[in-house]
Design a protein around this motif. Structure first.
Motif, mmCIF file in Angstrom:
data_model
loop_
_atom_site.group_PDB
_atom_site.id
_atom_site.type_symbol
_atom_site.label_atom_id
_atom_site.label_comp_id
_atom_site.label_asym_id
_atom_site.label_seq_id
_atom_site.Cartn_x
_atom_site.Cartn_y
_atom_site.Cartn_z
ATOM 1 N N LEU A 1 0.807 -1.218 0.000
ATOM 2 C CA LEU A 1 0.000 0.000 0.000
ATOM 3 C C LEU A 1 0.834 1.258 0.000
ATOM 4 O O LEU A 1 0.582 2.185 -0.748
ATOM 5 N N ASP A 2 1.845 1.296 0.837
ATOM 6 C CA ASP A 2 2.486 2.559 1.180
ATOM 7 C C ASP A 2 3.811 2.818 0.468
ATOM 8 O O ASP A 2 4.712 3.395 1.032
ATOM 9 N N THR A 3 3.927 2.399 -0.775
ATOM 10 C CA THR A 3 5.174 2.654 -1.496
ATOM 11 C C THR A 3 4.861 3.116 -2.906
ATOM 12 O O THR A 3 3.767 2.913 -3.421
ATOM 13 N N GLY A 4 5.831 3.712 -3.527
ATOM 14 C CA GLY A 4 5.697 4.115 -4.911
ATOM 15 C C GLY A 4 6.118 3.019 -5.865
ATOM 16 O O GLY A 4 6.097 3.200 -7.078
ATOM 17 N N THR A 5 6.519 1.865 -5.353
ATOM 18 C CA THR A 5 6.984 0.774 -6.191
ATOM 19 C C THR A 5 5.855 0.216 -7.058
ATOM 20 O O THR A 5 4.692 0.277 -6.682
ATOM 21 N N LYS A 6 6.222 -0.308 -8.174
ATOM 22 C CA LYS A 6 5.241 -0.918 -9.069
ATOM 23 C C LYS A 6 5.161 -2.426 -8.868
ATOM 24 O O LYS A 6 4.528 -3.122 -9.661
ATOM 25 N N ASP A 7 5.791 -2.929 -7.816
ATOM 26 C CA ASP A 7 5.749 -4.362 -7.540
ATOM 27 C C ASP A 7 4.325 -4.784 -7.208
ATOM 28 O O ASP A 7 3.733 -4.308 -6.235
ATOM 29 N N GLU A 8 3.790 -5.649 -8.031
ATOM 30 C CA GLU A 8 2.486 -6.232 -7.768
ATOM 31 C C GLU A 8 2.420 -7.582 -8.455
ATOM 32 O O GLU A 8 3.088 -7.818 -9.460
ATOM 33 N N ILE A 9 1.637 -8.451 -7.891
ATOM 34 C CA ILE A 9 1.473 -9.803 -8.412
ATOM 35 C C ILE A 9 -0.014 -10.035 -8.672
ATOM 36 O O ILE A 9 -0.831 -9.863 -7.772
#
Length: 157
Positions: free
Chosen positions: A83-91
């Motif tokens: 939730l709380d990051t700007g990363t694009k890591d998602e599965i």
């Protein structure tokens, strides 16, 4: 989704005397690999479960969730991200749903591999967001990295 929200609400609304019954990250080695669960210890209350078979490298992900169309065999995607990051890591996981007869829970079960971005999500702290259809479940990641050490060892990314 309503069941998951109510479960989360009741887990946090308990008195301090019942605090041992809160959901937490639990990890363990198994005969064939490892398991990581977000569950209430010593109960059958499991919201999210990762099981890795060392030999095949498959990662089975199970989520307790009743989808809009809750019938055996329904196909539903769910998304895991922090939730709380700007990363694009998602599965994104394509799952098949079925009802457990014994306790009338509906679960979604999908398969993936231990991807580097999944490991970063679990190790990164903050909050895990599980998006399913029209809702989302937020799970604190506190303790996830330590509990996942056997899972990471059994199924390296």
């Amino acid at each position: 989704m309503r069941q998951l929200v109510l479960s989360a609400f009741f887990a946090f609304a308990v008195s301090p005397a019942i605090a041992a019954d809160e959901y937490r990250w639990l990890g363990e080695k198994t005969e064939d690999g490892a398991v990581l669960r977000y569950a209430i210890p010593e109960s059958d209350a499991v919201q999210l479960d990762f099981q890795c078979e060392r030999k095949s490298g498959k990662l089975i992900v199970t989520l307790e969730h009743e989808p809009i169309v809750a019938k055996d065999g329904v196909k539903v995607d769910f998304l895991l991200k922090r939730l709380d990051t700007g990363t694009k890591d998602e599965i994104r996981i394509r799952a098949t749903g079925h009802r457990l007869e014994l306790d009338d829970k509906f679960i979604l079960e999908g398969e993936t591999r231990m991807l580097a971005k999944l490991r970063r999500i679990l190790e990164g702290g903050g909050t895990l967001v599980v998006r399913v259809e029209d809702g989302a479940l937020e799970i604190p990641l506190k303790g996830a990295a330590a509990a996942a050490r056997h899972l990471f060892a059994a199924c390296p990314s």
